[in-house]
Design a protein around this motif. Structure first.
Motif, PDB file in Angstrom:
ATOM      1  N   ARG A 119      38.861  42.968  31.901  1.00 22.67           N
ATOM      2  CA  ARG A 119      39.055  42.769  33.342  1.00 22.67           C
ATOM      3  C   ARG A 119      40.407  43.307  33.818  1.00 22.67           C
ATOM      4  O   ARG A 119      40.508  43.864  34.906  1.00 22.67           O
ATOM      5  CB  ARG A 119      38.983  41.280  33.660  1.00 22.67           C
ATOM      6  CG  ARG A 119      37.638  40.642  33.395  1.00 22.67           C
ATOM      7  CD  ARG A 119      36.685  40.879  34.537  1.00 22.67           C
ATOM      8  NE  ARG A 119      35.419  40.201  34.329  1.00 22.67           N
ATOM      9  CZ  ARG A 119      34.677  39.714  35.309  1.00 22.67           C
ATOM     10  NH1 ARG A 119      35.090  39.834  36.556  1.00 22.67           N
ATOM     11  NH2 ARG A 119      33.524  39.140  35.048  1.00 22.67           N
ATOM     12  N   ASP A 156      44.788  38.161  39.490  1.00 21.03           N
ATOM     13  CA  ASP A 156      43.464  37.977  40.076  1.00 21.03           C
ATOM     14  C   ASP A 156      42.453  37.487  39.045  1.00 21.03           C
ATOM     15  O   ASP A 156      41.571  36.671  39.355  1.00 21.03           O
ATOM     16  CB  ASP A 156      42.980  39.286  40.703  1.00 21.03           C
ATOM     17  CG  ASP A 156      43.823  39.701  41.901  1.00 21.03           C
ATOM     18  OD1 ASP A 156      44.555  38.845  42.426  1.00 21.03           O
ATOM     19  OD2 ASP A 156      43.757  40.880  42.292  1.00 21.03           O
ATOM     20  N   HIS A 157      42.563  37.990  37.810  1.00 21.18           N
ATOM     21  CA  HIS A 157      41.634  37.555  36.767  1.00 21.18           C
ATOM     22  C   HIS A 157      41.774  36.061  36.509  1.00 21.18           C
ATOM     23  O   HIS A 157      40.766  35.339  36.396  1.00 21.18           O
ATOM     24  CB  HIS A 157      41.877  38.323  35.467  1.00 21.18           C
ATOM     25  CG  HIS A 157      41.138  37.757  34.291  1.00 21.18           C
ATOM     26  ND1 HIS A 157      39.765  37.824  34.167  1.00 21.18           N
ATOM     27  CD2 HIS A 157      41.573  37.070  33.198  1.00 21.18           C
ATOM     28  CE1 HIS A 157      39.392  37.224  33.049  1.00 21.18           C
ATOM     29  NE2 HIS A 157      40.465  36.756  32.445  1.00 21.18           N
ATOM     30  N   ARG A 171      40.335  34.008  39.310  1.00 22.28           N
ATOM     31  CA  ARG A 171      38.864  33.964  39.189  1.00 22.28           C
ATOM     32  C   ARG A 171      38.446  33.027  38.069  1.00 22.28           C
ATOM     33  O   ARG A 171      37.464  32.278  38.196  1.00 22.28           O
ATOM     34  CB  ARG A 171      38.317  35.372  38.923  1.00 22.28           C
ATOM     35  CG  ARG A 171      38.280  36.287  40.131  1.00 22.28           C
ATOM     36  CD  ARG A 171      37.414  37.515  39.864  1.00 22.28           C
ATOM     37  NE  ARG A 171      37.880  38.274  38.705  1.00 22.28           N
ATOM     38  CZ  ARG A 171      38.762  39.262  38.765  1.00 22.28           C
ATOM     39  NH1 ARG A 171      39.274  39.628  39.936  1.00 22.28           N
ATOM     40  NH2 ARG A 171      39.130  39.906  37.670  1.00 22.28           N
ATOM     41  N   ARG A 201      38.705  29.455  39.236  1.00 24.97           N
ATOM     42  CA  ARG A 201      37.604  29.117  40.149  1.00 24.97           C
ATOM     43  C   ARG A 201      36.299  28.937  39.387  1.00 24.97           C
ATOM     44  O   ARG A 201      35.512  28.025  39.676  1.00 24.97           O
ATOM     45  CB  ARG A 201      37.459  30.210  41.204  1.00 24.97           C
ATOM     46  CG  ARG A 201      38.578  30.228  42.230  1.00 24.97           C
ATOM     47  CD  ARG A 201      38.480  31.448  43.123  1.00 24.97           C
ATOM     48  NE  ARG A 201      39.458  31.417  44.203  1.00 24.97           N
ATOM     49  CZ  ARG A 201      39.764  32.462  44.953  1.00 24.97           C
ATOM     50  NH1 ARG A 201      39.157  33.633  44.734  1.00 24.97           N
ATOM     51  NH2 ARG A 201      40.663  32.362  45.905  1.00 24.97           N
ATOM     52  N   ARG A 202      36.076  29.804  38.422  1.00 25.51           N
ATOM     53  CA  ARG A 202      34.851  29.698  37.620  1.00 25.51           C
ATOM     54  C   ARG A 202      34.835  28.395  36.830  1.00 25.51           C
ATOM     55  O   ARG A 202      33.811  27.712  36.747  1.00 25.51           O
ATOM     56  CB  ARG A 202      34.775  30.902  36.688  1.00 25.51           C
ATOM     57  CG  ARG A 202      33.535  30.945  35.813  1.00 25.51           C
ATOM     58  CD  ARG A 202      33.530  32.196  34.973  1.00 25.51           C
ATOM     59  NE  ARG A 202      32.679  32.075  33.811  1.00 25.51           N
ATOM     60  CZ  ARG A 202      32.788  32.835  32.733  1.00 25.51           C
ATOM     61  NH1 ARG A 202      33.702  33.790  32.683  1.00 25.51           N
ATOM     62  NH2 ARG A 202      31.986  32.667  31.709  1.00 25.51           N
ATOM     63  N   THR A 251      48.102  32.633  47.345  1.00 31.45           N
ATOM     64  CA  THR A 251      47.319  32.667  46.106  1.00 31.45           C
ATOM     65  C   THR A 251      47.833  31.613  45.130  1.00 31.45           C
ATOM     66  O   THR A 251      47.053  30.969  44.424  1.00 31.45           O
ATOM     67  CB  THR A 251      47.395  34.061  45.462  1.00 31.45           C
ATOM     68  OG1 THR A 251      46.962  35.039  46.409  1.00 31.45           O
ATOM     69  CG2 THR A 251      46.521  34.146  44.222  1.00 31.45           C
ATOM     70  N   THR A 263      43.178  24.684  42.823  1.00 29.06           N
ATOM     71  CA  THR A 263      41.926  24.898  42.086  1.00 29.06           C
ATOM     72  C   THR A 263      41.970  24.233  40.722  1.00 29.06           C
ATOM     73  O   THR A 263      40.951  23.736  40.226  1.00 29.06           O
ATOM     74  CB  THR A 263      41.668  26.409  41.928  1.00 29.06           C
ATOM     75  OG1 THR A 263      41.520  26.995  43.223  1.00 29.06           O
ATOM     76  CG2 THR A 263      40.406  26.677  41.121  1.00 29.06           C
TER      77      THR A 263
END
Length: 670
Positions: free
Chosen positions: A272, A337-338, A341, A344-345, A384, A391
């Motif tokens: 990624r 960003d990875h 993500r 969040r996942r 962010t 998160t």
């Protein structure tokens, strides 16, 4: 994969002698000279002299000085629960112990490391510290040992070992590599006998004799020094550049991009973050395998799956090339960003896969820290950072990382005051974390701010939920039950099950029980556990098991209390949940004392008190847990007598929590 240790007998003996003579020893020297391996091997030799613990703390990828004490505490298995300074928690916990702490790669945090070491050595007389770095710490009483290059015979032995040569020391073996021992000795001398340089050269020795490698090394020297002859100690950079030239273009590019990772990473992260342009995602695995074969990337088996890592010096070299390529900002952005993500996942998949995700998130803890660092270093990415901190609520609240979570939440909130859903979530999560730390005033202040910034009431249920927790902690049980009922109704209407409804069930049941309403308690718990079952929720279920145990305790049901407390403790261990673990240990202490094992109960009470002391919390600042402890103490003292109780209690106080948990669960202790 761990490689064999070659040579260094005299140096090991010297370092062992110094550790015995001095409370602080710092190994200094060039990058790649073998400071880390020497420290580890010397510690192995002397480990038996430190019965209360030996810990190796890797600091190479830590850049935030605030997290230094947290990182050390985490290595020792101390969860960061309280609002006290972690330095104080560490010092108090280490004070009665005879232990050795190894701090590896300190040069970029010298001031912070020096301050922490000075504090710990002054307050923990049984502690000794072995540090490694490219410069001394400058702490009073420090003994500095300059790690030399390998003796020539050890260097040749290392070269042979890493090259995988057979017949070492035989005529046939010497003939195989061309030039024999003399040729290898000349190559090692050309590399200044620096272990990392030799390990990199050994990869090439598998296909080329030293007689041909040595001239190439001299060419590399001339490139580095402008043709004026080899500059002393440029040999490691020469070997690194040499390895770089022998890489394919794709391998060079991947090497540079991998330098953004903090410590280890997995294949998904590499694909990624590092794919793009001339390195498509489908080529990353093949290219990564090439770097592993060249000893530039190391493969490690981990409970969370296969992970890969680069040595610090190799990563530094890659970072220099990434800067020259002009890709540093872009690749760091993909890294950030990875991990956003991934967070969040994880939040989306938390139900049903909690233990699996917890293991993975903890394995990536340093990379999450790096992502936070990138977000909080640039005001453009502060939103962010807020998003990431909110998160990861489950990591802070459920998994024993309150202090670190609060640090990131407070920092992100301080950087970005713009209204929005990310900020609201960060505010109520921060209030929740502060309340769990026992810092109720700070929790209330965050709730006030959350309400002031939420005129539409989009976070109202969470504010009420945390207010209910505060009332519960303060012992105002009727008010707590009222607030938690209101929060549950809100969460039901909104469909917020995991972060809202289920935690409210646990807190509401605890409040009902404390308020003397056991029948309603059981009804609430039964409803809550049914919801846990439906959603695959394990953490809240463990909390409810403890409340079930408390309800059995109130009714005098010793066997039921013991069964539920052990079920809760078994789950708490999976998440490193310190608070749940310690209250379960105390419940088990009461139950076993009532059942006739008062000695076991006394030891467990001592172990639990050690955790309370080191966590900085006074029975979690609440009268909720105190009655159980008092009854357990009274029961054990009646059975044993005061003197024997004190002896066994003191034995338990010296136990680590992990051992105490095994003891409470009646598991085999190795």
């Amino acid at each position: 994969m761990e490689t064999t240790f070659v040579g260094r007998r005299a140096e090991i003996a010297q370092v062992v002698r110094l550790i015995r003579e001095s409370r602080l020893v710092t190994l200094t020297g060039l990058g790649g000279v073998g400071k880390t391996r020497l420290a580890g091997r010397a510690a192995e030799e002397i480990a038996g002299e430190f019965p209360d613990g030996l810990w190796l703390v890797e600091l190479a990828c830590l850049t935030d000085p605030y997290l230094l004490a947290e990182t050390v505490a985490d290595s020792m298995g101390l969860a960061d629960q309280s609002a006290r300074r972690q330095e104080e928690v560490l010092a108090d916990w280490l004070s009665p112990r005879r232990s050795l702490l190894i701090l590896d790669t300190c040069e970029h945090l010298v001031e912070a490391v020096a301050s922490l070491v000075d504090t710990l050595l002054r307050r923990a007389p049984g502690l000794r510290v072995l540090a490694t770095g490219r410069q001394p710490l400058g702490v009073s009483g420090e003994h500095i040992y300059l790690v030399p290059p390998l003796p020539i015979e050890d260097a040749v032995a290392l070269l042979r070992d890493r090259a995988g040569l057979v017949g070492a020391g035989t005529a046939d073996g010497d003939a195989e590599v061309g030039g024999g021992v003399e040729g290898m000795a000349e190559l090692c001398e050309g590399l200044d006998c620096i272990p990392l340089a030799i390990e990199l050269a050994a990869v090439q020795l598998r296909t080329m004799p030293p007689a041909l490698l040595t001239p190439q090394l001299h060419d590399r020297y001339r490139l580095l020094t402008g043709g004026d002859g080899p500059m002393r100690h440029e040999s490691l950079r020469a070997a690194m550049g040499w390895s770089h030239e022998l890489c394919t273009p794709a391998e060079r590019l991947l090497w540079a991009r991998l330098s953004v990772f903090a410590a280890g990473f997995d294949l998904e992260a590499a694909e990624r973050v590092c794919a793009g342009g001339p390195l498509p995602s489908g080529l990353v695995l093949e290219t990564l395998t090439g770097l592993v074969d060249k000893s530039l990337v190391q493969r490690e088996d981990h409970p969370a799956g296969v992970r890969l890592r680069m040595l610090d010096t190799v990563r530094e070299f890659g970072a220099e090339w990434l800067l020259l390529l002009g890709e540093t900002g872009a690749v760091r952005g993909r890294h950030r960003d990875h991990y956003l993500r991934l967070a969040r996942r994880c939040a989306a998949e938390w139900p049903g896969r909690q233990v699996e995700w917890y293991g993975r998130i903890r394995a990536e803890q340093r990379n999450f820290r790096k992502a936070f660092e990138l977000c909080l270093a640039d005001p453009e990415w502060s939103r962010t950072g807020l998003d990431l901190a909110g998160t990861l609520w489950f990591l802070w609240v459920c998994c024993g990382m309150l202090r670190e979570g609060r640090h990131y939440l407070e920092t992100a909130l301080g950087m970005d005051a713009r209204p929005g859903p990310e900020r609201l979530r960060a505010l109520w999560v921060c209030a929740w974390v502060a309340a769990l730390q026992g810092d109720l005033d700070a929790a209330g202040e965050r709730l006030d701010r959350c309400r002031a910034e939420d005129p539409g009431g989009s976070a109202a249920g969470y504010a009420i939920q945390v207010e209910g927790l505060i009332s519960l902690t303060r012992g105002d049980y009727p008010r707590a039950v009222e607030l938690l009922d209101e929060a549950m109704a809100w969460h039901m209407a909104e469909g917020d099950v995991l972060s809202g409804l289920l935690p409210c069930y646990t807190l509401a049941a605890l409040g009902l029980l404390a308020a003397g309403r056991p029948e309603e308690t059981m009804e609430t718990l039964s409803e809550g556990q049914a919801l846990c079952e439906a959603h695959g929720e394990e953490w809240s279920r463990a909390q409810m098991e403890y409340v079930f145990a408390w309800a059995e305790h109130v009714k005098g049901g010793t066997a039921g209390a013991l069964r539920h407390a052990r079920a809760a403790l078994t789950a708490a261990r999976l998440f490193d949940d310190l608070l749940l673990s310690v209250v379960c240990v105390e419940m088990i202490a009461w139950a076993v004392a009532v059942e006739g094992a008062a000695g076991r109960g006394a030891r467990l009470l001592g172990a639990a008190q050690a955790v309370w002391d080191s966590s900085g919390l006074s029975q979690f600042g609440s009268p909720i847990f105190i009655p159980i402890r008092k009854r357990a103490v009274n029961q054990a003292v009646r059975a044993l007598g005061g003197a024997e109780f004190d002896t066994l209690y003191a034995e338990g106080h010296r136990l680590d929590l992990g051992i105490a948990v095994k003891y409470a669960l009646e598991e085999k202790i190795s």
